[in-house]
Design a protein around this motif. Structure first.
Motif, PDB file in Angstrom:
ATOM      1  N   ASN A 156      74.415 -23.586  28.447  1.00  0.00           N
ATOM      2  CA  ASN A 156      74.925 -23.151  29.657  1.00  0.00           C
ATOM      3  C   ASN A 156      75.798 -21.825  29.587  1.00  0.00           C
ATOM      4  O   ASN A 156      77.015 -22.088  29.191  1.00  0.00           O
ATOM      5  CB  ASN A 156      75.722 -24.352  30.159  1.00  0.00           C
ATOM      6  N   SER A 157      75.313 -20.741  29.607  1.00  0.00           N
ATOM      7  CA  SER A 157      76.242 -19.570  29.374  1.00  0.00           C
ATOM      8  C   SER A 157      77.059 -19.270  30.678  1.00  0.00           C
ATOM      9  O   SER A 157      77.827 -18.415  30.547  1.00  0.00           O
ATOM     10  CB  SER A 157      74.794 -18.301  29.268  1.00  0.00           C
ATOM     11  N   ARG A 158      76.844 -20.105  31.778  1.00  0.00           N
ATOM     12  CA  ARG A 158      77.807 -19.670  32.774  1.00  0.00           C
ATOM     13  C   ARG A 158      79.055 -20.566  32.818  1.00  0.00           C
ATOM     14  O   ARG A 158      80.072 -20.178  33.449  1.00  0.00           O
ATOM     15  CB  ARG A 158      77.166 -20.075  34.171  1.00  0.00           C
ATOM     16  N   ASP A 159      78.839 -21.479  31.900  1.00  0.00           N
ATOM     17  CA  ASP A 159      80.160 -22.321  31.917  1.00  0.00           C
ATOM     18  C   ASP A 159      80.952 -21.994  30.421  1.00  0.00           C
ATOM     19  O   ASP A 159      80.518 -21.518  29.502  1.00  0.00           O
ATOM     20  CB  ASP A 159      79.603 -23.966  31.758  1.00  0.00           C
TER      21      ASP A 159
ATOM     22  N   HIS B 158      84.930 -24.383  32.755  1.00  0.00           N
ATOM     23  CA  HIS B 158      85.153 -23.449  33.996  1.00  0.00           C
ATOM     24  C   HIS B 158      84.384 -24.040  35.231  1.00  0.00           C
ATOM     25  O   HIS B 158      85.049 -23.688  36.389  1.00  0.00           O
ATOM     26  CB  HIS B 158      84.328 -22.237  33.682  1.00  0.00           C
ATOM     27  N   LEU B 159      83.514 -24.811  35.132  1.00  0.00           N
ATOM     28  CA  LEU B 159      82.631 -25.473  36.310  1.00  0.00           C
ATOM     29  C   LEU B 159      83.265 -26.514  36.991  1.00  0.00           C
ATOM     30  O   LEU B 159      83.376 -26.669  38.257  1.00  0.00           O
ATOM     31  CB  LEU B 159      81.136 -25.304  35.940  1.00  0.00           C
TER      32      LEU B 159
END
Ligand SMILES: Nc1ncnc2c1ncn2[C@@H]1O[C@H](COP(=O)(O)OP(=O)(O)OP(=O)(O)O)[C@@H](O)[C@H]1O
Ligand SMILES: [Mg+2]
Length: 459
Positions: free
Chosen positions: A138-141, A90-91
């Protein structure tokens, strides 16, 4: 209208639904089979996606794909389809593989669950399987692993399924058509037998057709034909009897004429010749009467088209005019001859000529068989809405045993001194029937009455 063959009609009625069902069955079977084939291919595509996902490594927070060469080749070995893969996060975007594979539609991300969607890559239609993975710590990715393949295998399979479903169905339909054809041909064979039996018959053969070994429907047709044949046979034998009787009846007066002529020719005395000629005249009058009666009877036979002759007839007028013509004959026998019209002025649909002929016979009988000085009355009546004409006389009664027979052809009561050929009353009966009526003989306090009642259904 052009006659259509029963065989063809039955075939059409059966074939059209069979072909429709065959097409519908083929279409349904095709879609079901393609759907299941798609499911199977999707599963194996997702297996490849899983295998690829197992090669994803995370080193110090960085994602990479640890794909040995042999594994990459394994992934891309496919005799039919081109296979693409993509690993992205995602990132950081593309990590490895083919960048133009589109993400699955929709915004929500579910981990460890297969996604499938269709798209185009390099101008080819493709099926894409996708899998989201967590990035530990890394919960945002998230990691997206995708494998795409072109649709050649699926199309080949669809064609094979189509052939596998349609061909046996075509074969089955062909067999069904053949069975139906044979069934109909066999079913109609009894009709063909009937046709050839009727065709091979002589027109003289009116014996009944065989009703054995035929289906019920054909049986009732044969039954109806047999019924017609038997009525035809009765009618023809009645005609034959009539012709034979007529010839027989004519032979006697004609033979008499010949004998009397020969006798007259042998005479020299003018008085004798005159006497013989008088006898000849009487005999020829008798023959003429017989021929006239035969003609009347033939005219009265049902089957002649008389609709043109039929018109509305006023019974009072008809009977009074006719009675008037018989007055001289009544006077000669000093018979009290009367006519009574009906105050209701009845009228019927009929033939003036034939009704006069009918009435003439009744009046002729009454005047002929009633003793000198007797009484004869012609009466027009309406009784319970039924109109009719009666001829009453006070002559000798008809014996009980004769009442049935006097209406038969050539039947005369033995012992009568009067001339006649026994056809008058059968003519009356036929003509009454022709005008939708019936003739009745009834006893009166003094004498008897021949009564014709018209029921209003002229033939
Ligand atoms: N009004 C009547 N009175 C007595 N007997 C009758 C009368 N009408 C008919 N009959 C008897 O019925 C028989 C049949 O009558 P029908 O009119 O059919 O024949 P026919 O008078 O003998 O001959 P045709 O009328 O053909 O010249 C007659 O022979 C006669 O004996
Ligand atoms: Mg008569």
């Amino acid at each position: 209208m052009k006659p259509t063959s029963l065989h063809r009609q039955l075939m059409l009625w059966l074939l059209i639904p069979i072909v429709c069902l065959w097409i519908a069955g083929g279409v349904v079977a095709y879609f079901i089979a393609v759907r299941f084939a798609d499911l199977a291919h999707d599963r194996s595509l997702f297996d490849s996606t899983l295998t690829l996902s197992e090669q994803v490594r995370i080193d110090h927070g960085r994602v990479r794909l640890d794909l040995p060469d042999y594994a990459l080749r394994m992934l891309q070995i496919d005799p039919y389809d081109k296979v693409y893969y993509k690993v992205s996060t995602h990132l950081h975007g593309l990590i490895s593989g083919f960048g133009s594979i589109s993400p699955p539609p929709g915004d929500r991300v579910y981990y460890n669950r297969p996604y499938y969607h269709n798209d185009r890559i390099e101008g080819n239609h493709v099926r894409i399987s996708s899998l989201y993975l967590h990035v530990p710590g890394n919960s945002r990715d998230w990691i997206l692993v995708q494998v795409a393949e072109t649709l050649v295998k699926r199309k080949v399979l669809a064609k094979e399924i189509l052939a596998g479903v349609i061909l046996p169905q075509m074969l089955l339909t062909g067999i069904a058509v053949a069975i139906i054809w044979i069934g109909i041909t066999k079913g109609l064979s009894s009709l063909r037998r009937l046709e050839s039996e009727v065709q091979s018959r002589s027109f003289r053969d009116l014996s009944p057709l065989s009703e054995d070994d035929v289906p019920k429907e054909v049986g009732s047709l044969i039954h109806a034909i047999n019924d017609l044949l038997s009525r035809l046979e009765n009618a023809i034998s009645a005609q034959n009897r009539f012709v034979a009787d007529a010839a027989h009846q004519l032979r006697t007066p004609l033979a008499g004429l010949k004998t009397q002529t020969e006798y007259a020719l042998r005479q020299n005395d003018p008085g004798e010749i005159r006497h013989s000629l008088n006898q000849l005249r009487t005999s020829s009058e008798r023959s003429i009467h017989l021929v006239n009666q035969l003609l009347s009877l033939a005219r009265a036979e049902p089957g002649w088209n008389r609709s043109m002759e039929f018109r509305r007839i006023d019974l009072n007028t008809l009977a009074s005019e006719l009675a008037g013509r018989w007055v001289p004959a009544a006077l000669r026998k000093h018979i009290d001859f009367g006519f009574e019209p009906s105050s209701s002025n009845p009228s019927i649909e009929g033939s003036d000529f034939l009704l006069q002929e009918m009435l003439n016979n009744l009046v002729d009988n009454a005047l002929r068989y009633t003793q000198e000085g007797g009484k004869v009355t012609v009466r027009v009546f309406v009784l319970n809405g039924i109109s009719g004409i009666s001829v009453e006389d006070n002559g000798p009664p008809i014996p009980e045993s004769e009442k049935e027979h006097i209406f038969e052809r050539f039947h005369r009561i033995l012992g009568s001194q009067e001339e006649g050929c026994g056809l008058g009353l059968s003519i009356v009966r036929e003509l009454a029937h022709l005008h939708g009526g019936e003739v009745y003989l009834s006893e009166l306090a003094e004498g008897k009455s021949f009564e014709v009642r018209f029921f209003g259904h002229p033939a």
